[in-house]
Design an enzyme around this catalytic site. Structure first.
Site: not given
Length: 271
Positions: A10-11, A42-43, A73, A75, A152, A186-188
């Site tokens: 992932d990013s 990344y997005g 991810c 993105t 993050e 998004c996995t966040h």
């Protein structure tokens, strides 16, 4: 039977939500995770840069002799060319297909919302797959570029006023449209799931891309005969492209009871 590990990337740290689910459904499997924490997010990047980063991430995982790669991810899943993915030496999956299927199965009023990074929304990938499955659907997509930095940096606790303000700013439009299903593309975003759910209301079903992707990957590994045959004792190794300290602080929150395992910094630009 295949004893090689599963590769996930992932990013940043968001893909750990997929790792958490993988460890729940495949407790005997070993996992190698790479989070590109030095280049997150990344997005907001252009397509060429996203593909370049994805290639480096994939080459790193292949260097660790993985048997299956999951792009956790949205993105990358929306941008990485499928024809290139098909040529990889191991099976590859992103988050779009399984997540779209889950959203189609969940909706009753055929009004589906999609939230993701700017690149994910711009690609139209989720919308295209959903319309193939459910042509009469109404889709409402919204880019939420601040969600990844929020997660993050740890701004996802219940009641966090900054997160609540930004969620309301982004999602009021989708709430007004009357969607009954919302893809967390998004996995966040599952780290914001409680706050998002509180804002959208109990009648809106939230589709967790990390969770459904992990479940789909587990089924694919079984179908392909790639499981290692163990029902417990799986290990996880974690790699990042920036200092591991942030991982140590937030990783346990993403992973829950599955926290633990060595964390190593790598120079991803060399791959």
């Amino acid at each position: 039977m295949d004893t090689r590990p599963i590769g996930v990337f992932d990013s940043g740290l968001g893909g750990l939500t997929a790792v958490r689910q993988l460890r729940r459904v495949l407790p005997g499997e070993d996992i190698v995770y790479f989070g590109d924490t030095g280049r997150v997010p990344y997005g907001s990047r252009g397509q060429d840069i996203i593909v370049q980063y994805a290639r480096q991430d994939i080459r790193f995982l292949l260097s660790r002799d993985v048997k299956f790669i999951i792009a956790a991810c949205g993105t990358v899943s929306s941008t990485y060319p499928p024809e290139e993915a098909a040529r990889l030496p191991v099976p590859f999956t992103g988050v779009v297909g399984a997540t779209a299927r889950a959203a189609v199965d969940a909706t009753h009023n055929r009004r589906i919302g999609i939230i993701g990074t700017a690149a994910t929304v711009r690609s139209g990938s989720y919308a295209a797959v959903i319309r193939d499955m459910l042509p009469e659907v109404e889709i409402f997509a919204k880019a939420c570029p601040m969600f990844v930095p929020l997660v993050e940096n740890g701004y996802f606790n219940d009641g966090n006023p900054v997160a609540k303000l930004i969620i309301a700013e982004y999602l009021q439009e989708l709430k007004d449209k009357g969607v009954d299903t919302l893809i967390l593309g998004c996995t966040h975003y599952p780290l914001l799931k409680k706050l998002i759910g509180d804002f959208m209301g109990d009648e809106v079903r939230l589709v967790d891309s990390g969770k459904v992707t992990a479940q789909a990957a587990a089924a694919a590994l079984e179908d392909l005969g790639l499981l290692n045959g163990k029902s417990s004792g799986g290990t996880a190794r974690y790699f990042v492209s920036d200092t591991p300290e942030n991982f140590a602080e937030l990783g346990s929150i993403f992973l829950g009871e599955f926290a633990g395992g060595p964390v190593e910094r790598i120079a991803i630009e060399t791959y």
